[in-house]
Design a protein around this motif. Structure first.
Motif, PDB file in Angstrom:
ATOM      1  N   MET A   1       1.152  -1.135  -0.019  1.00 39.14           N
ATOM      2  CA  MET A   1      -0.146   0.155  -0.335  1.00 39.14           C
ATOM      3  C   MET A   1       0.780   0.969   0.417  1.00 39.14           C
ATOM      4  O   MET A   1       0.447   1.840  -0.353  1.00 39.14           O
ATOM      5  CB  MET A   1      -0.959  -0.060   1.159  1.00 39.14           C
ATOM      6  N   PHE A   2       1.763   0.687   0.879  1.00 43.68           N
ATOM      7  CA  PHE A   2       2.975   2.222   0.502  1.00 43.68           C
ATOM      8  C   PHE A   2       3.285   2.554  -0.689  1.00 43.68           C
ATOM      9  O   PHE A   2       3.315   3.922  -0.855  1.00 43.68           O
ATOM     10  CB  PHE A   2       3.921   2.167   1.920  1.00 43.68           C
ATOM     11  N   TRP A   3       4.394   1.758  -1.370  1.00 45.20           N
ATOM     12  CA  TRP A   3       4.327   1.969  -2.609  1.00 45.20           C
ATOM     13  C   TRP A   3       3.201   1.961  -3.365  1.00 45.20           C
ATOM     14  O   TRP A   3       4.311   2.863  -4.697  1.00 45.20           O
ATOM     15  CB  TRP A   3       5.086   0.341  -3.334  1.00 45.20           C
ATOM     16  N   LEU A   4       2.313   1.240  -3.599  1.00 38.75           N
ATOM     17  CA  LEU A   4       1.025   2.195  -4.443  1.00 38.75           C
ATOM     18  C   LEU A   4       0.450   3.499  -4.176  1.00 38.75           C
ATOM     19  O   LEU A   4       0.713   4.225  -5.254  1.00 38.75           O
ATOM     20  CB  LEU A   4      -0.154   1.137  -4.051  1.00 38.75           C
ATOM     21  N   ALA A   5       0.367   4.651  -2.826  1.00 39.57           N
ATOM     22  CA  ALA A   5       0.767   5.479  -2.841  1.00 39.57           C
ATOM     23  C   ALA A   5       1.630   6.473  -3.398  1.00 39.57           C
ATOM     24  O   ALA A   5       1.880   7.648  -3.555  1.00 39.57           O
ATOM     25  CB  ALA A   5      -0.205   5.694  -1.155  1.00 39.57           C
ATOM     26  N   ILE A   6       2.907   5.443  -3.196  1.00 40.67           N
ATOM     27  CA  ILE A   6       4.309   6.615  -3.892  1.00 40.67           C
ATOM     28  C   ILE A   6       3.619   6.900  -5.093  1.00 40.67           C
ATOM     29  O   ILE A   6       3.978   7.458  -6.135  1.00 40.67           O
ATOM     30  CB  ILE A   6       5.308   5.907  -3.472  1.00 40.67           C
ATOM     31  N   MET A   7       3.029   5.660  -5.843  1.00 41.01           N
ATOM     32  CA  MET A   7       3.469   5.657  -7.293  1.00 41.01           C
ATOM     33  C   MET A   7       2.291   6.590  -7.713  1.00 41.01           C
ATOM     34  O   MET A   7       2.605   7.726  -8.711  1.00 41.01           O
ATOM     35  CB  MET A   7       3.643   3.998  -7.607  1.00 41.01           C
ATOM     36  N   LEU A   8       1.051   6.781  -6.907  1.00 44.47           N
ATOM     37  CA  LEU A   8       0.028   7.258  -7.597  1.00 44.47           C
ATOM     38  C   LEU A   8       0.381   8.961  -7.506  1.00 44.47           C
ATOM     39  O   LEU A   8       0.160   9.589  -8.497  1.00 44.47           O
ATOM     40  CB  LEU A   8      -1.107   6.745  -6.917  1.00 44.47           C
TER      41      LEU A   8
END
Length: 415
Positions: A1-8
């Motif tokens: 979830m952390f990396w998905l938020a960064i990519m978004l």
């Protein structure tokens, strides 16, 4: 979830950049030309209407009207021609800027996180972080931490029988035998009576009863052996009780039964050491029975007169009879007792003799050293060693060839 938020977030930033650079460059200019042309036509009709009104009112002559209308038509024609011939010069698009900005956003984001963020902690497992947080704790602190952890687990999930069982074992290690018994009873209520549960419960009851088997403990032992005659916990308990009562052959029998069973979770090395010690004690007992010279007449014979201070005696009278360990260790060397005697607090005052016949091993005896420390310890938990809450007395640097009685009075409580 952390990396998905960064990519978004990065995608949103790149969308804003590319949206600005991909917008049509002539949209605003074309819109302005249309507005200007419509305005000129509207103004032309307004002026023409005004001229016609002036002509109708007689404010101007026909010749003036014709001349003014011609000038108005000429002005409108010039404006239309200027608008038609206007060329919107489009500047050639360069994609190097948006591409450069996009690369800069991505590069700076990852560089900033790697430099200022917690990348290592994110990738490290939780167990490693917990281990690092508690790696400097001593065994007592680790046990206390483990107890708190297990108590939280059973509080959050009272139906977790495995956590209750582990909590019972931890209570035994911490000397809280009453709580250990209650924990094992909780497991038995949930899953039923099994030898694997009755054996540890019998051990907790045994320690709580000052390492003596009474009728209640024997009932639990009999149930466990009826379910599993090779249950490790039960047979180890019986071996311990036999050893403390100097029935060394019986202790070897129980312990070897466990050792030869091949059951998992059994400490083979510890059992082998206990069996070797029991066999050694058995050999010494046999030699004494056969009249062989076990203790030399010239060997050390330390007479120790042990008593309780009145204040300590008053406190001990309020509870169960406690076990008292009287032993000698080398003044310089290992802390294994060279001679030891176990009595009850109710037996004091008492005079005991420490000599080579009470040695734990044939290689460590009173006659092998010149000076010893003598301790008398009232164990509040019934186990060997000096622990907080126990009462003790000591006589330090005593000559092993001392002939006069050594008087020690138990007055100090261990903090």
């Amino acid at each position: 979830m952390f990396w998905l938020a960064i990519m978004l977030l990065i995608v949103i930033a790149l969308f804003i950049v590319w949206r600005i650079f991909s917008a049509p460059e002539d949209a605003i200019g074309a819109q302005n030309d249309n507005i200007r042309q419509e305005t000129n036509i509207r103004l032309y009709h307004e002026h023409l209407a005004q001229l016609e009104q002036d002509l109708a009112d007689g404010s101007i002559e026909q010749d003036s009207f014709t001349q003014l209308k011609a000038e108005l038509d000429k002005s409108l024609l010039q404006d239309v021609e200027a608008s038609t011939t206007t060329v919107i010069h489009r500047q050639e698009k360069s994609w190097s800027w948006p591409l450069g900005i996009a690369l800069a956003i991505v590069s700076f984001s990852f560089f900033a996180y790697m430099s200022l963020g917690a990348y290592e902690k994110l990738n490290a497992p939780d167990s490693l972080t917990e281990q690092e947080a508690h790696q400097n704790l001593n065994p007592e602190q680790m046990l206390a931490f483990r107890l708190q952890q297990l108590e939280r687990e059973v509080k959050d999930d009272p139906s977790n029988s495995q956590a209750w069982f582990s909590l019972g074992q931890a209570y035994i290690s911490s000397g809280e035998f009453e709580l250990a018994i209650a924990a094992f009873d909780r497991v038995i209520e949930q899953v039923g009576e099994y030898a694997e549960l009755l054996g540890p419960k019998a051990q907790a009851m045994y320690y709580k009863n000052n390492q003596q088997i009474n009728s209640d403990i024997q009932t639990v032992i009999d149930k466990a052996l009826a379910l599993d005659a090779l249950d490790p916990a039960t047979n180890i308990l019986l071996g311990m009780n036999s050893f403390s009562n100097r029935a060394f052959a019986q202790a070897v029998h129980y312990w070897e039964k466990v050792l030869n069973s091949g059951r998992p979770g059994v400490s083979v090395q510890a059992l082998q050491g206990a069996i070797a010690e029991a066999k050694n004690q058995l050999q010494l007992s046999d030699e004494a029975t056969q009249g062989k010279e076990v203790v030399d007449a010239n060997a050390p014979q330390l007479i120790v007169n042990v008593s309780l201070a009145e204040s300590v005696q008053a406190q001990l009278m309020a509870g169960d009879d406690k076990t008292v360990f009287i032993y000698a260790i080398a003044a310089d060397g290992p802390r294994m007792p060279l001679a030891a005697v176990k009595v009850k607090a109710s037996d004091l005052p008492l005079s005991v003799v420490l000599n080579d016949s009470q040695a734990m091993t044939a290689q460590m005896r009173l006659s092998d050293v010149d000076k010893v420390h003598i301790y008398a310890v009232v164990s509040m938990q019934g186990s060997v060693g000096i622990k907080p809450g126990d009462y003790k007395a000591e006589a330090l640097h005593v000559e092993t060839l001392e002939k006069s009685p050594i008087k020690i009075e138990i007055t100090e409580q261990v903090q």
